[in-house]
Write a protein that holds these residues in place. Structure first.
Motif, mmCIF file in Angstrom:
data_model
loop_
_atom_site.group_PDB
_atom_site.id
_atom_site.type_symbol
_atom_site.label_atom_id
_atom_site.label_comp_id
_atom_site.label_asym_id
_atom_site.label_seq_id
_atom_site.Cartn_x
_atom_site.Cartn_y
_atom_site.Cartn_z
ATOM 1 N N ALA A 72 0.858 -1.183 0.000
ATOM 2 C CA ALA A 72 0.000 0.000 0.000
ATOM 3 C C ALA A 72 0.898 1.239 0.000
ATOM 4 O O ALA A 72 1.945 1.256 0.647
ATOM 5 C CB ALA A 72 -0.901 -0.014 1.227
ATOM 6 N N ASP A 73 0.475 2.261 -0.711
ATOM 7 C CA ASP A 73 1.291 3.479 -0.830
ATOM 8 C C ASP A 73 1.049 4.386 0.372
ATOM 9 O O ASP A 73 0.537 5.506 0.243
ATOM 10 C CB ASP A 73 0.982 4.192 -2.144
ATOM 11 C CG ASP A 73 1.985 5.301 -2.446
ATOM 12 O OD1 ASP A 73 3.002 5.378 -1.732
ATOM 13 O OD2 ASP A 73 1.740 6.080 -3.380
ATOM 14 N N LYS A 74 1.417 3.896 1.548
ATOM 15 C CA LYS A 74 1.331 4.702 2.760
ATOM 16 C C LYS A 74 2.625 5.493 2.932
ATOM 17 O O LYS A 74 3.675 5.087 2.438
ATOM 18 C CB LYS A 74 1.104 3.812 3.983
ATOM 19 C CG LYS A 74 -0.154 2.970 3.947
ATOM 20 C CD LYS A 74 -0.441 2.347 5.311
ATOM 21 C CE LYS A 74 0.702 1.469 5.777
ATOM 22 N NZ LYS A 74 0.397 0.791 7.075
ATOM 23 N N PRO A 75 2.582 6.607 3.618
ATOM 24 C CA PRO A 75 3.811 7.389 3.794
ATOM 25 C C PRO A 75 4.758 6.741 4.793
ATOM 26 O O PRO A 75 4.339 6.124 5.765
ATOM 27 C CB PRO A 75 3.295 8.730 4.324
ATOM 28 C CG PRO A 75 2.016 8.395 5.008
ATOM 29 C CD PRO A 75 1.415 7.281 4.202
ATOM 30 N N GLU A 138 -1.182 4.122 -9.720
ATOM 31 C CA GLU A 138 -2.260 4.953 -9.182
ATOM 32 C C GLU A 138 -3.472 4.869 -10.111
ATOM 33 O O GLU A 138 -3.356 5.100 -11.318
ATOM 34 C CB GLU A 138 -1.812 6.406 -9.046
ATOM 35 C CG GLU A 138 -0.620 6.597 -8.128
ATOM 36 C CD GLU A 138 -0.175 8.044 -8.047
ATOM 37 O OE1 GLU A 138 -0.535 8.730 -7.073
ATOM 38 O OE2 GLU A 138 0.520 8.483 -8.977
ATOM 39 N N ILE A 139 -4.621 4.551 -9.549
ATOM 40 C CA ILE A 139 -5.846 4.374 -10.341
ATOM 41 C C ILE A 139 -6.990 5.114 -9.647
ATOM 42 O O ILE A 139 -7.143 5.055 -8.423
ATOM 43 C CB ILE A 139 -6.213 2.872 -10.468
ATOM 44 C CG1 ILE A 139 -5.065 2.092 -11.114
ATOM 45 C CG2 ILE A 139 -7.492 2.696 -11.274
ATOM 46 C CD1 ILE A 139 -5.290 0.590 -11.128
ATOM 47 N N MET A 140 -7.791 5.814 -10.440
ATOM 48 C CA MET A 140 -9.021 6.431 -9.949
ATOM 49 C C MET A 140 -10.181 5.536 -10.360
ATOM 50 O O MET A 140 -10.477 5.377 -11.539
ATOM 51 C CB MET A 140 -9.194 7.837 -10.508
ATOM 52 C CG MET A 140 -10.415 8.569 -9.952
ATOM 53 S SD MET A 140 -10.316 8.829 -8.176
ATOM 54 C CE MET A 140 -9.041 10.096 -8.103
ATOM 55 N N ALA A 141 -10.813 4.904 -9.374
ATOM 56 C CA ALA A 141 -11.904 3.970 -9.662
ATOM 57 C C ALA A 141 -13.153 4.714 -10.125
ATOM 58 O O ALA A 141 -13.265 5.939 -10.013
ATOM 59 C CB ALA A 141 -12.207 3.141 -8.417
ATOM 60 N N ALA A 142 -14.129 3.945 -10.639
ATOM 61 C CA ALA A 142 -15.373 4.546 -11.159
ATOM 62 C C ALA A 142 -16.167 5.260 -10.072
ATOM 63 O O ALA A 142 -16.909 6.205 -10.355
ATOM 64 C CB ALA A 142 -16.218 3.455 -11.820
ATOM 65 N N GLY A 144 -14.907 7.023 -7.808
ATOM 66 C CA GLY A 144 -14.187 8.209 -7.365
ATOM 67 C C GLY A 144 -13.161 7.955 -6.276
ATOM 68 O O GLY A 144 -12.547 8.906 -5.782
ATOM 69 N N LYS A 145 -12.944 6.685 -5.912
ATOM 70 C CA LYS A 145 -11.981 6.381 -4.862
ATOM 71 C C LYS A 145 -10.614 6.071 -5.490
ATOM 72 O O LYS A 145 -10.518 5.259 -6.397
ATOM 73 C CB LYS A 145 -12.436 5.184 -4.043
ATOM 74 C CG LYS A 145 -13.714 5.434 -3.239
ATOM 75 C CD LYS A 145 -14.108 4.191 -2.448
ATOM 76 C CE LYS A 145 -15.375 4.441 -1.642
ATOM 77 N NZ LYS A 145 -15.783 3.238 -0.865
ATOM 78 N N PRO A 146 -9.580 6.753 -5.027
ATOM 79 C CA PRO A 146 -8.249 6.482 -5.581
ATOM 80 C C PRO A 146 -7.644 5.221 -4.978
ATOM 81 O O PRO A 146 -7.896 4.871 -3.821
ATOM 82 C CB PRO A 146 -7.454 7.717 -5.159
ATOM 83 C CG PRO A 146 -8.107 8.163 -3.892
ATOM 84 C CD PRO A 146 -9.568 7.825 -4.025
#
Length: 509
Positions: A72-75, A138-142, A144-146
């Motif tokens: 997961a792209d967590k900081p 990185e994907i923007m789902a239908a 609206g959730k990234p």
């Protein structure tokens, strides 16, 4: 009395070790204080979540194993700022992967601070390796959730002996033109002889080429191995240094080509708790009675670890087959490095008596010409026998005669080993077994499946481990030389029926 419930608690531990400790972008432009002040060791395990995964693949027949990690792209919470893993991980950083399927054994054990080697909570080492690629997806789902994910791909320490190249060009290594006929000796101090035992040659390449390279870029304070440990079990055969001195390509190809890896020997790297080991050993093939073929041919007492028992309840999927594709009944072994300096061809064509039985197996039941047709297996040895002292021409008559006899004997041994390894191929099973994760199964080991008392041994040529958070840990084994059919035909009917035994000890029970 309450029934016992078996609890599985798969665990994984992934750690990043920074070897690329960057202070400049290009040698002159400095990076920011924030970037240069990164931690040198980062635990990546907390970045595994839904949609993540840890996958490793290792084969004894490939120069390097590989891994693919999805996070997961967590900081990453540093001392002065947040940063994505994408902005921290670089190619050639080191990764350590540990896995465990069952809960740790804590009874009677002491949990040590810092996760020492004796800490029972520490998972087993599966792979150490170098990052080759870092991907940020990185994907923007239908709705609206990234969705953001980091994928890290790399290879184990086998990447190094593929990365190291021997090129006989002026100035290929700055300041070190490789001009003489003893190029490897000038460059690395390897092979200033006309012949060298194969085991000594492998040890020299590790000591003079691979280990100095590793020590040159892995920091001294790194917690991962800075050297490869030789595990050399081959004791027979010499190699032609004169030929190797002119060879170009990767260091792995150099080692493989001139030490009969494939038909007779194995060469691969194995991660163990005490470091990375280079395994150079004879092929551990067994005959139908379970005896190592190497011992039969050389009349020795070489041993390998016992098979790992895989009970039926651990088998999730099995796909095994038998085929006549690899049946052979005519075997021929050449020694091309001697064909221009001796009459070895004429000697081979004059084969008769007992030697002929190791060439043509026309009446052997499992490879009979009348049933399978005439099928040839043709290969070559790049090595010489133990008594060979030179691969060169121009020997006096007595020395030439002795070398010819030695090489004829060596080729005879090689051909006999080839016959013993392949004459029963039509009986042997090969395919795939998917089992509950078992971190102790390694490429190059044997397993013994137990299905209701129906025991069958298989050689594991490749292991793929897969850990998916919230789903489980599974191992996919690529196997061959399986004895399943051999065991079936040995069993009687009735209560000993193999079919009934398999039903009784069904998979996934």
């Amino acid at each position: 009395m309450s029934p016992t419930v078996k609890v599985y608690q798969p665990g994984v531990r992934v750690t990043l070790f920074k070897t690329v400790r960057r202070a400049f972008l290009d040698g002159t432009n400095p990076v920011s204080m924030r970037f240069s002040d990164q931690d040198e060791v980062i635990d990546l395990t907390p970045f595994l979540g839904e949609g993540s995964g840890v996958r490793t693949s290792k084969s004894v027949r490939e120069p390097a194993g590989g891994f693919s990690l999805t996070f997961a792209d967590k900081p990453v919470k540093g001392t002065s700022s947040f940063e994505s893993l994408f902005g921290i991980i670089e190619p050639m950083d080191l990764i350590e992967i540990r896995m465990r399927h069952d809960p740790p054994d804590l009874i009677g054990n002491v949990i040590s601070a810092g996760g020492s080697d004796k800490d029972p909570t520490r998972p087993t080492i599966v792979m150490r390796g170098f990052v080759s690629e870092v991907v940020r997806d990185e994907i923007m789902a239908a709705d609206g959730k990234p969705t953001r994910a980091i994928v890290v791909n790399g290879q184990d320490y086998g990447k190094i002996w593929q990365q190291l190249q021997i090129r006989l060009l002026p100035g290929y290594v700055i300041g070190e033109d490789l001009l003489s006929s003893f190029r490897l000796f000038e460059r690395f101090g390897v092979g200033f002889k006309t012949v060298m035992p194969a085991n000594e040659f492998i040890a020299e390449v590790i000591d003079k080429i691979i280990n100095p390279y590793l020590a040159g870029f892995i920091p001294e304070d790194a917690l991962l191995p800075r050297a490869v440990i030789p595990d050399i079990q081959v004791t027979h055969g010499v190699t032609s240094i004169a030929g190797i001195q002119s060879q170009q390509g990767t260091v792995y190809e150099l080692m493989r080509m001139f030490t009969d890896v494939g038909a007779w020997n194995e060469l691969y790297l194995e991660d163990r708790e005490d470091g990375v080991h280079c395994v150079f050993r004879p092929n551990p093939a067994k005959d139908l009675d379970g005896e190592l073929i190497y011992n039969k041919v050389h009349n020795e007492d070489w041993s390998i670890p016992k098979p790992i028992i895989v009970p039926a309840k651990d088998i999730v999927q099995s796909r095994l087959s038998r085929s006549d594709a690899n049946v052979a009944n005519y075997y021929w072994v050449r020694a091309p490095r001697f064909e221009l300096v001796s009459d070895i061809d004429a000697r081979l064509f004059a084969i008769q008596g007992n030697d002929r039985d190791n060439v043509l197996l026309e009446n052997y039941q499992n490879s009979a010409v009348s049933l399978y047709g005439l099928r040839m297996m043709d290969t070559q040895t790049e090595m010489g026998g133990d008594a060979v002292t030179t691969f060169n021409s121009g020997q006096d008559k007595q020395d030439q005669q002795k070398r010819n006899n030695d090489m004829a004997d060596w080729i005879g041994l090689r051909r006999r080993a080839l016959v013993e390894q392949n004459k029963d191929n039509v009986l042997l099973e090969r395919g795939m077994l998917r089992v509950r994760g078992n971190e102790n199964i390694r490429a190059g080991s044997y397993i013994m499946t137990d299905r209701g008392g129906m025991m069958a041994e298989y050689y594991v040529a490749q292991v793929d481990h897969e850990y998916i958070p919230f789903q489980g840990f599974f191992s996919t084994l690529t196997v061959d030389r399986g004895m399943g059919f051999v065991e079936r035909v040995r069993r009687e009917g009735g209560a000993s029926s193999p079919y009934l035994a398999e039903l009784y000890g069904g998979m996934g029970g």
